[in-house]
Design a protein around this motif. Structure first.
Motif, PDB file in Angstrom:
ATOM      1  N   GLU A  38     -16.016 -11.167  -4.997  1.00 24.43           N
ATOM      2  CA  GLU A  38     -16.212  -9.746  -4.700  1.00 24.43           C
ATOM      3  C   GLU A  38     -17.379  -9.190  -5.508  1.00 24.43           C
ATOM      4  OE1 GLU A  38     -12.670  -7.226  -4.256  1.00 24.43           O
ATOM      5  OE2 GLU A  38     -11.532  -8.858  -5.194  1.00 24.43           O
ATOM      6  N   PRO A  39     -18.096  -8.216  -4.962  1.00 21.82           N
ATOM      7  CA  PRO A  39     -19.075  -7.518  -5.798  1.00 21.82           C
ATOM      8  C   PRO A  39     -18.349  -6.838  -6.951  1.00 21.82           C
ATOM      9  CG  PRO A  39     -18.731  -6.336  -3.743  1.00 21.82           C
ATOM     10  CD  PRO A  39     -17.997  -7.644  -3.608  1.00 21.82           C
ATOM     11  N   PRO A  40     -19.049  -6.514  -8.058  1.00 20.64           N
ATOM     12  CA  PRO A  40     -18.356  -5.912  -9.205  1.00 20.64           C
ATOM     13  C   PRO A  40     -17.536  -4.676  -8.869  1.00 20.64           C
ATOM     14  CG  PRO A  40     -20.549  -6.619  -9.856  1.00 20.64           C
ATOM     15  CD  PRO A  40     -20.464  -6.829  -8.365  1.00 20.64           C
ATOM     16  N   GLU A  41     -17.944  -3.912  -7.849  1.00 20.53           N
ATOM     17  CA  GLU A  41     -17.167  -2.729  -7.463  1.00 20.53           C
ATOM     18  C   GLU A  41     -16.010  -3.065  -6.523  1.00 20.53           C
ATOM     19  OE1 GLU A  41     -20.601  -2.993  -4.468  1.00 20.53           O
ATOM     20  OE2 GLU A  41     -20.228  -3.435  -6.596  1.00 20.53           O
ATOM     21  N   GLY A  42     -15.940  -4.334  -6.064  1.00 20.67           N
ATOM     22  CA  GLY A  42     -14.846  -4.769  -5.218  1.00 20.67           C
ATOM     23  C   GLY A  42     -15.177  -4.768  -3.738  1.00 20.67           C
ATOM     24  N   ASP A  43     -14.414  -5.539  -2.982  1.00 23.14           N
ATOM     25  CA  ASP A  43     -14.501  -5.549  -1.515  1.00 23.14           C
ATOM     26  C   ASP A  43     -14.360  -4.111  -1.015  1.00 23.14           C
ATOM     27  OD1 ASP A  43     -13.879  -5.723   1.242  1.00 23.14           O
ATOM     28  OD2 ASP A  43     -12.802  -7.613   0.996  1.00 23.14           O
ATOM     29  N   ARG A  44     -15.181  -3.728  -0.031  1.00 22.34           N
ATOM     30  CA  ARG A  44     -15.107  -2.352   0.460  1.00 22.34           C
ATOM     31  C   ARG A  44     -13.752  -2.025   1.082  1.00 22.34           C
ATOM     32  NH1 ARG A  44     -18.478  -4.782   4.319  1.00 22.34           N
ATOM     33  NH2 ARG A  44     -17.731  -4.626   6.472  1.00 22.34           N
ATOM     34  N   ALA A  45     -12.976  -3.056   1.477  1.00 16.39           N
ATOM     35  CA  ALA A  45     -11.631  -2.794   1.997  1.00 16.39           C
ATOM     36  C   ALA A  45     -10.747  -2.132   0.945  1.00 16.39           C
ATOM     37  CB  ALA A  45     -10.982  -4.085   2.486  1.00 16.39           C
ATOM     38  N   ARG A  46     -11.047  -2.349  -0.334  1.00 17.18           N
ATOM     39  CA  ARG A  46     -10.271  -1.704  -1.398  1.00 17.18           C
ATOM     40  C   ARG A  46     -10.414  -0.184  -1.351  1.00 17.18           C
ATOM     41  NH1 ARG A  46      -8.484  -4.952  -5.671  1.00 17.18           N
ATOM     42  NH2 ARG A  46      -9.237  -7.120  -5.686  1.00 17.18           N
ATOM     43  N   ARG A  47     -11.456   0.295  -0.700  1.00 21.30           N
ATOM     44  CA  ARG A  47     -11.700   1.749  -0.644  1.00 21.30           C
ATOM     45  C   ARG A  47     -11.288   2.358   0.694  1.00 21.30           C
ATOM     46  NH1 ARG A  47     -15.970  -0.748  -3.057  1.00 21.30           N
ATOM     47  NH2 ARG A  47     -17.342  -0.707  -1.241  1.00 21.30           N
ATOM     48  N   LEU A  48     -10.763   1.522   1.610  1.00 18.69           N
ATOM     49  CA  LEU A  48     -10.449   2.005   2.944  1.00 18.69           C
ATOM     50  C   LEU A  48      -9.001   2.460   3.121  1.00 18.69           C
ATOM     51  CD1 LEU A  48     -12.454  -0.532   5.151  1.00 18.69           C
ATOM     52  CD2 LEU A  48     -13.064   1.812   4.525  1.00 18.69           C
ATOM     53  N   GLY A  49      -8.107   1.970   2.315  1.00 15.62           N
ATOM     54  CA  GLY A  49      -6.714   2.388   2.460  1.00 15.62           C
ATOM     55  C   GLY A  49      -6.018   1.701   3.632  1.00 15.62           C
ATOM     56  N   PRO A  50      -4.856   2.226   4.061  1.00 17.00           N
ATOM     57  CA  PRO A  50      -4.198   3.443   3.575  1.00 17.00           C
ATOM     58  C   PRO A  50      -3.669   3.298   2.147  1.00 17.00           C
ATOM     59  CG  PRO A  50      -2.715   2.232   4.999  1.00 17.00           C
ATOM     60  CD  PRO A  50      -4.041   1.520   5.056  1.00 17.00           C
ATOM     61  N   PHE A  51      -3.550   4.439   1.454  1.00 18.56           N
ATOM     62  CA  PHE A  51      -3.107   4.446   0.071  1.00 18.56           C
ATOM     63  C   PHE A  51      -1.791   5.205  -0.061  1.00 18.56           C
ATOM     64  CE2 PHE A  51      -7.785   4.440  -0.025  1.00 18.56           C
ATOM     65  CZ  PHE A  51      -8.014   3.278  -0.746  1.00 18.56           C
ATOM     66  N   PRO A  52      -0.948   4.825  -1.023  1.00 21.10           N
ATOM     67  CA  PRO A  52       0.283   5.591  -1.276  1.00 21.10           C
ATOM     68  C   PRO A  52      -0.069   7.036  -1.646  1.00 21.10           C
ATOM     69  CG  PRO A  52       0.311   3.480  -2.439  1.00 21.10           C
ATOM     70  CD  PRO A  52      -1.067   3.651  -1.894  1.00 21.10           C
ATOM     71  N   GLY A  53       0.544   7.969  -0.952  1.00 20.55           N
ATOM     72  CA  GLY A  53       0.268   9.371  -1.220  1.00 20.55           C
ATOM     73  C   GLY A  53      -1.141   9.801  -0.911  1.00 20.55           C
ATOM     74  N   ASP A  54      -1.874   8.983  -0.149  1.00 19.37           N
ATOM     75  CA  ASP A  54      -3.264   9.277   0.196  1.00 19.37           C
ATOM     76  C   ASP A  54      -4.153   9.416  -1.033  1.00 19.37           C
ATOM     77  OD1 ASP A  54      -2.912   9.184   2.936  1.00 19.37           O
ATOM     78  OD2 ASP A  54      -2.356  11.296   3.074  1.00 19.37           O
ATOM     79  N   GLU A  55      -3.794   8.769  -2.125  1.00 18.55           N
ATOM     80  CA  GLU A  55      -4.613   8.792  -3.339  1.00 18.55           C
ATOM     81  C   GLU A  55      -5.339   7.453  -3.460  1.00 18.55           C
ATOM     82  OE1 GLU A  55      -2.315   9.794  -6.750  1.00 18.55           O
ATOM     83  OE2 GLU A  55      -1.511  11.638  -5.861  1.00 18.55           O
ATOM     84  N   PRO A  56      -6.662   7.424  -3.260  1.00 16.44           N
ATOM     85  CA  PRO A  56      -7.424   6.172  -3.311  1.00 16.44           C
ATOM     86  C   PRO A  56      -7.252   5.446  -4.646  1.00 16.44           C
ATOM     87  CG  PRO A  56      -8.762   7.913  -2.356  1.00 16.44           C
ATOM     88  CD  PRO A  56      -7.526   8.576  -2.887  1.00 16.44           C
ATOM     89  N   HIS A  57      -7.058   4.151  -4.543  1.00 18.66           N
ATOM     90  CA  HIS A  57      -6.903   3.300  -5.734  1.00 18.66           C
ATOM     91  C   HIS A  57      -7.325   1.891  -5.326  1.00 18.66           C
ATOM     92  CE1 HIS A  57      -5.158   1.042  -9.033  1.00 18.66           C
ATOM     93  NE2 HIS A  57      -4.834   2.172  -9.650  1.00 18.66           N
ATOM     94  N   PRO A  58      -8.233   1.252  -6.074  1.00 13.31           N
ATOM     95  CA  PRO A  58      -8.754  -0.056  -5.655  1.00 13.31           C
ATOM     96  C   PRO A  58      -7.717  -1.168  -5.578  1.00 13.31           C
ATOM     97  CG  PRO A  58      -9.444   0.464  -7.901  1.00 13.31           C
ATOM     98  CD  PRO A  58      -8.852   1.714  -7.328  1.00 13.31           C
ATOM     99  N   GLU A  59      -6.561  -0.964  -6.231  1.00 15.20           N
ATOM    100  CA  GLU A  59      -5.530  -1.999  -6.209  1.00 15.20           C
ATOM    101  C   GLU A  59      -4.389  -1.673  -5.254  1.00 15.20           C
ATOM    102  OE1 GLU A  59      -6.395  -4.580  -7.531  1.00 15.20           O
ATOM    103  OE2 GLU A  59      -7.669  -4.139  -9.243  1.00 15.20           O
ATOM    104  N   LYS A  60      -4.493  -0.551  -4.534  1.00 13.90           N
ATOM    105  CA  LYS A  60      -3.370  -0.120  -3.699  1.00 13.90           C
ATOM    106  C   LYS A  60      -3.733   0.091  -2.242  1.00 13.90           C
ATOM    107  CE  LYS A  60      -1.048   2.179  -7.573  1.00 13.90           C
ATOM    108  NZ  LYS A  60      -0.449   3.458  -8.068  1.00 13.90           N
ATOM    109  N   SER A  61      -4.870  -0.439  -1.823  1.00 11.00           N
ATOM    110  CA  SER A  61      -5.253  -0.326  -0.410  1.00 11.00           C
ATOM    111  C   SER A  61      -4.350  -1.205   0.435  1.00 11.00           C
ATOM    112  CB  SER A  61      -6.712  -0.755  -0.230  1.00 11.00           C
ATOM    113  OG  SER A  61      -6.964  -1.079   1.123  1.00 11.00           O
TER     114      SER A  61
END
Length: 417
Positions: A38-61
């Motif tokens: 992964e790039p240092p900022e992470g796979d872009r899927a980590r930023r796509l969600g869905p997220f619990p409570g709609d709060e973006p988190h790179p480990e909770k997509s």
């Protein structure tokens, strides 16, 4: 328990999004060691969600967690020379490299990670490339995604109301179709390497597997190309239906919708139905006399007068639940099905009995249900394990490659890892 079917393989995944990671997931779930770069900022899927409570988190997509079960994560800037050197070290012991979607740096070639750059140094490597339109041809540099592929395949042209615009299905089926085809292509290339390469060339016989998402989806166009070739006819949109029979459609019922497919048992078949027998649809509606109705007797009449047939069926359907309708229809050997919500699917008794959904604990996302493997194997069952944290396996992987603690610190400080 026996080892998984692919536990002898190492896969390097230089892919983001859906298609490439899904291909890698299929390897990982069958036991292959899949190292996701992964790039240092992470796979872009980590930023796509869905997220619990709609709060973006790179480990909770939810998307990332689904697509990356069982993998290892290594963060790496492959745009710099030291990052490229690490990738090449990984490839020395790798069987497969997956790169996908035109955004990964391997596609550009300027970083020396294209197939032509690597095949001489890594003759054993099966290089899987998933792009919107393939690695050659006039469209090879075009950008695209699942919607692009659905449009280019003619599937969209054939979907929708006759006097309205073409439609696509929900989700991103093109990505998943391409990912599956890439996995199948990679397995075929590995089988060839095993058969030919090991026997004749001890160093291996790798090759490129070039997957065009548009072509992968176009392979599912049913008979459109054949119809045009045989008859010069262009299949037109006809709602969500098959043009050679009606009803084969989604219809409303008391508590939702069902798929209504009468099949060969559904309506009287002149010359084939035994005298005195009652058709499945007439039995379902509890009106045997309907077998004498023109809409039951003639398939052509059903196609032309489909609104009248809907009016005949809908009142009964609206008085019964999906479960009642489907169970009765299946007992009459008609392949009806419910149209479940995701809640219904997670609570489905059949999937529950087969243990399809697996609950997996993740250190950041907690315990969640995950879709199980798409097939079962009696001797080497697939295993679904949690997705990795970003860069979770940096130290383990770099140490195995011979990088000292001091060298790993320098790589971190220079933001290479």
């Amino acid at each position: 328990m026996a080892e998984e079917a692919l536990s002898n393989l190492r896969v390097i995944e230089l892919a983001q999004g859906i298609a490439g990671p899904y291909c890698g997931k299929l390897f990982a779930d069958l036991g292959a060691e899949v190292i996701k770069v992964e790039p240092p900022e992470g796979d872009r899927a980590r930023r796509l969600g869905p997220f619990p409570g709609d709060e973006p988190h790179p480990e909770k997509s939810g998307l990332f967690l689904h697509l990356n079960t069982g993998k290892k994560s290594v963060t790496l800037d492959v745009g710099v020379a030291s990052g490229q050197a690490i990738v090449k070290k990984l490839l020395e012991q790798a069987d497969v490299l997956i790169e996908s979607d035109g955004r990964s740096p391997a596609r550009g070639g300027e970083w020396g990670l294209g197939y032509d750059d690597l095949k001489g140094a890594f003759p054993q490597l099966v290089y899987v490339s998933i792009t919107p339109f393939g690695a050659s041809g006039p469209y090879k540099d075009y950008r695209g995604n699942s919607l692009t592929a659905m449009a280019m395949s003619t599937i969209m042209y054939n979907t929708g109301e006759p006097d309205r615009e073409p439609l696509s299905t929900g989700g991103t089926p093109g990505d998943y179709i391409a990912g599956i085809q890439a996995w199948v292509g990679a397995l075929a290339a590995l089988a060839y390497r095993e058969r030919e390469g090991r026997a004749r060339l001890p160093d291996g016989q790798g090759q490129q597997v070039d997957v065009s998402m548009a072509e992968a989806v176009a392979c599912a166009d049913e008979y459109n190309a054949a119809m045009y070739a045989f008859q010069g006819a262009i299949r037109r949109r006809y709602y969500s239906r098959h043009i050679f029979g009606y009803p084969m459609d989604i219809m409303p019922c008391k508590d939702g919708h069902i798929v209504l497919i009468p099949g060969v048992q559904g309506f009287p078949q002149p010359g084939l139905t035994q005298e005195g027998a009652v058709s499945g649809m007439a039995l379902l509606l509890e009106k045997p006399e309907l077998d004498q109705h023109p809409l039951f007797i003639s398939g052509q009449e059903r196609m032309v007068r489909w609104r009248e047939l809907d009016d005949l069926l809908t009142p009964w359907l609206m008085e019964h639940t999906a479960r009642e309708i489907v169970e009765t229809a299946q007992a009459l050997r008609m392949p009806f099905a419910p149209v479940p919500t995701v809640k219904d699917l997670l609570e489905d008794e059949h999937l529950g009995a087969r243990g399809f959904f697996r609950r997996i604990e993740h250190p950041e996302a907690g315990e969640l249900p995950y879709a199980g493997p798409p097939f079962r194997m009696t001797e080497t069952p697939p295993r679904i394990q949690r997705a990795p944290l970003l860069g979770e396996h940096n130290e383990e992987t770099l140490s195995a490659l011979g990088y000292s603690e001091e060298e790993q610190t320098i790589l971190r400080e220079r933001e290479v890892t």
